[in-house]
Design an enzyme around this catalytic site. Structure first.
Site, PDB file in Angstrom:
ATOM      1  N   SER A   1       0.625  -1.229  -0.231  1.00  0.00           N
ATOM      2  CA  SER A   1       0.068  -0.002   0.043  1.00  0.00           C
ATOM      3  C   SER A   1       0.969   1.413   0.055  1.00  0.00           C
ATOM      4  O   SER A   1       0.227   2.340  -0.194  1.00  0.00           O
ATOM      5  CB  SER A   1      -0.939   0.046   1.201  1.00  0.00           C
ATOM      6  OG  SER A   1       0.063  -0.353   2.389  1.00  0.00           O
TER       7      SER A   1
ATOM      8  N   HIS B   1      -5.323  -4.532  -0.516  1.00  0.00           N
ATOM      9  CA  HIS B   1      -5.214  -3.575  -1.498  1.00  0.00           C
ATOM     10  C   HIS B   1      -5.837  -4.186  -2.923  1.00  0.00           C
ATOM     11  O   HIS B   1      -6.077  -3.333  -3.941  1.00  0.00           O
ATOM     12  CB  HIS B   1      -4.050  -2.745  -1.703  1.00  0.00           C
ATOM     13  CG  HIS B   1      -4.179  -1.818  -0.247  1.00  0.00           C
ATOM     14  ND1 HIS B   1      -4.783  -0.608  -0.204  1.00  0.00           N
ATOM     15  CD2 HIS B   1      -3.488  -1.869   0.710  1.00  0.00           C
ATOM     16  CE1 HIS B   1      -4.438  -0.092   0.662  1.00  0.00           C
ATOM     17  NE2 HIS B   1      -3.873  -0.764   1.316  1.00  0.00           N
TER      18      HIS B   1
ATOM     19  N   LYS C   1     -11.879  -2.336   1.334  1.00  0.00           N
ATOM     20  CA  LYS C   1     -11.224  -1.488   0.505  1.00  0.00           C
ATOM     21  C   LYS C   1     -11.916  -1.198  -0.726  1.00  0.00           C
ATOM     22  O   LYS C   1     -12.994  -0.859  -0.673  1.00  0.00           O
ATOM     23  CB  LYS C   1      -9.559  -1.728   0.513  1.00  0.00           C
ATOM     24  CG  LYS C   1      -8.809  -1.383   1.690  1.00  0.00           C
ATOM     25  CD  LYS C   1      -7.582  -1.751   2.097  1.00  0.00           C
ATOM     26  CE  LYS C   1      -7.026  -1.329   3.240  1.00  0.00           C
ATOM     27  NZ  LYS C   1      -5.865  -2.083   3.952  1.00  0.00           N
TER      28      LYS C   1
HETATM   29  C1  LIG Z   1      -5.858  -2.304   5.036  1.00  0.00           C
HETATM   30  C2  LIG Z   1      -4.866  -3.461   5.476  1.00  0.00           C
HETATM   31  C3  LIG Z   1      -5.202  -4.300   6.600  1.00  0.00           C
HETATM   32  C4  LIG Z   1      -6.239  -4.210   7.341  1.00  0.00           C
HETATM   33  O1  LIG Z   1      -7.573  -4.260   6.672  1.00  0.00           O
HETATM   34  P1  LIG Z   1      -8.769  -3.671   7.621  1.00  0.00           P
HETATM   35  O2  LIG Z   1     -10.094  -4.578   7.164  1.00  0.00           O
HETATM   36  O3  LIG Z   1      -8.803  -2.248   7.364  1.00  0.00           O
HETATM   37  O4  LIG Z   1      -8.457  -4.218   9.187  1.00  0.00           O
HETATM   38  C5  LIG Z   1      -4.420  -5.572   6.250  1.00  0.00           C
HETATM   39  N1  LIG Z   1      -3.522  -5.711   5.549  1.00  0.00           N
HETATM   40  C6  LIG Z   1      -3.104  -4.849   4.723  1.00  0.00           C
HETATM   41  C7  LIG Z   1      -2.200  -5.184   3.623  1.00  0.00           C
HETATM   42  C8  LIG Z   1      -3.769  -3.331   4.486  1.00  0.00           C
HETATM   43  O5  LIG Z   1      -3.700  -2.637   3.428  1.00  0.00           O
END
Ligand SMILES: *Cc1c(COP(=O)(O)O)cnc(C)c1O
Length: 388
Positions: free
Chosen positions: A175, A203, A234
């Site tokens: 990300s 992502h 996301k």
């Molecule tokens: C956003 C993210 C998470 C966490 O996910 P949530 O559902 O927002 O808790 C885990 N791993 C990665 C790589 C992320 O980008």
């Protein structure tokens, strides 16, 4: 004590504040009464206010009410939780899947359930914080390998023999820079040394791959990923995490992952929204296509203007700025122009690599993006990041 700590954070330009939205999180949002172009959303497909998702939520409220009433193993499992798990398993081409309340909880729960003190975990240096926390919580020996570097990984695997008690873990789409893990090589190494391979597709789910399945789908890998983690929060514009894999693994996790067991289940409303979003991912590939076309074009425009931009086929565009001060200044000057682009600073990234991160959405309008590019270029010149 805390006042002083806060002062130190502010002096280092690392203080963070929240911005409060007054609208749905679409390509344009309302903040403090102003119309703002959103360039920092994780809602890549632009589905947060999609009518079909809203309708799914309303229907679920009418059918099931609101709260779930208990944890999954006690009273909080509804038929639609089971349906969504089946749909995720089919989408990921695995035998089974398990929903967690967040992606964060999935990573923490899965890793700490699988590995213990007798295990070794090989972890990419830039893995998401939730992976790092899961590794720490497990008590396993943690061996960090250079970012997206299969030869460094293999050297470290050789240097730390662990029999079959070894796990390789990586983000699929990172990300911070928007780069993609070298999954085919990681699969090879996992096979050669009989290690488990876990990929976090947070992502990438709904964004990359022919079917929107994520980085494994992007590389057209039919198998080789033992544990696939993802999130509905996301591109799918909902909430909740999941893990997909073999039935025995999923059964084991449902019985041992503490963040699954000891937390109230997601509301049926949230589950209904995730199901509707997954359906859109499956049936509307044009959203991904538009998104990736926006991204390729936007990136090339930034490069042409002279910015240092990481070049990857993903909607996360990272503009390198170095110190946190110019990154913060850049972001606040853009906000004055009605453009929301986040400054990413330590501890999210290593010192000296602060950057402006731009996330595009499938629903962005090219005219809005052109205006954003003009302001980004002007701001870059003003701050001396690029020459005029
Ligand atoms: C956003 C993210 C998470 C966490 O996910 P949530 O559902 O927002 O808790 C885990 N791993 C990665 C790589 C992320 O980008």
């Amino acid at each position: 004590m805390f006042e002083e700590k806060i002062e130190n954070i502010k002096r280092a330009s690392l203080y963070r504040t929240m911005k409060y939205l007054q609208s749905p999180q679409c390509d344009r949002v309302r903040i403090a009464g102003r119309d703002i172009l959103m360039l920092s959303s994780n809602s890549y497909l632009g589905l947060c206010a999609d009518d079909r998702l809203k309708k799914a939520a309303k229907m679920a409220i009418d059918q099931y009410g609101v709260g779930s009433g208990g944890s999954r193993l006690i009273t909080g499992s509804y038929e639609i939780h089971q349906k969504l798990e089946e749909e995720i398993a089919a989408f990921k081409n695995t035998e089974a899947a398990l929903i967690f309340n967040t992606g964060y909880m999935a990573n923490v729960g899965v890793i700490s359930a699988i590995a213990d003190e007798s295990w070794t975990i090989f972890s990419d240096r830039l893995n998401h914080a939730s992976i790092i926390d899961g590794c720490r919580l497990s008590g396993a020996k943690i061996v960090v390998y250079s970012h997206c570097d299969p030869s460094d990984l293999e050297e470290k695997v050789k240097a730390h023999p662990c029999g079959e008690k070894g796990l390789i873990v990586t983000d699929g789409l990172f990300s911070v820079d928007g780069d993609i893990a070298p999954l085919p090589q990681l699969v090879e190494i996992a096979r050669r040394y009989s290690l488990l391979l876990m990929v976090d597709e947070a992502h990438a789910t709904g964004v990359l791959g022919r079917h929107g399945g994520g980085t494994a789908d992007y590389f057209r890998l039919a198998d080789g990923i033992d544990i696939s983690v993802g999130t509905f929060s996301k591109a799918l514009a909902s909430e909740g995490g999941f893990v997909a894999g073999r039935r025995a693994l999923i059964d084991y996790l449902a019985n041992t992952a503490r963040s699954f067991i000891f937390s109230t289940a997601l509301s049926p409303v949230t589950i209904a929204v995730s199901r509707a979003a997954l359906d859109i991912v499956k049936t509307e590939p044009q959203r991904r296509e538009t998104l990736l076309a926006h991204a390729a074009w936007f990136r090339s425009q930034l490069m042409e203007a002279g910015f240092t931009v990481a070049d990857h086929p993903t909607p996360i565009i990272s503009v390198g700025l170095g110190a946190p001060e110019p990154a913060l200044k850049f972001s606040s000057l853009l906000m004055e122009q009605g453009i929301f682009a986040n400054a990413i600073r330590p501890p999210t990234v290593p010192a000296g690599t602060s950057r402006l991160r731009i996330n595009l959405m499938a629903t962005h309008d090219r005219k809005d993006l052109e205006r954003a590019l003009r302001h980004i270029e002007e701001t870059g010149q003003k701050l001396g990041v690029i020459q005029s």
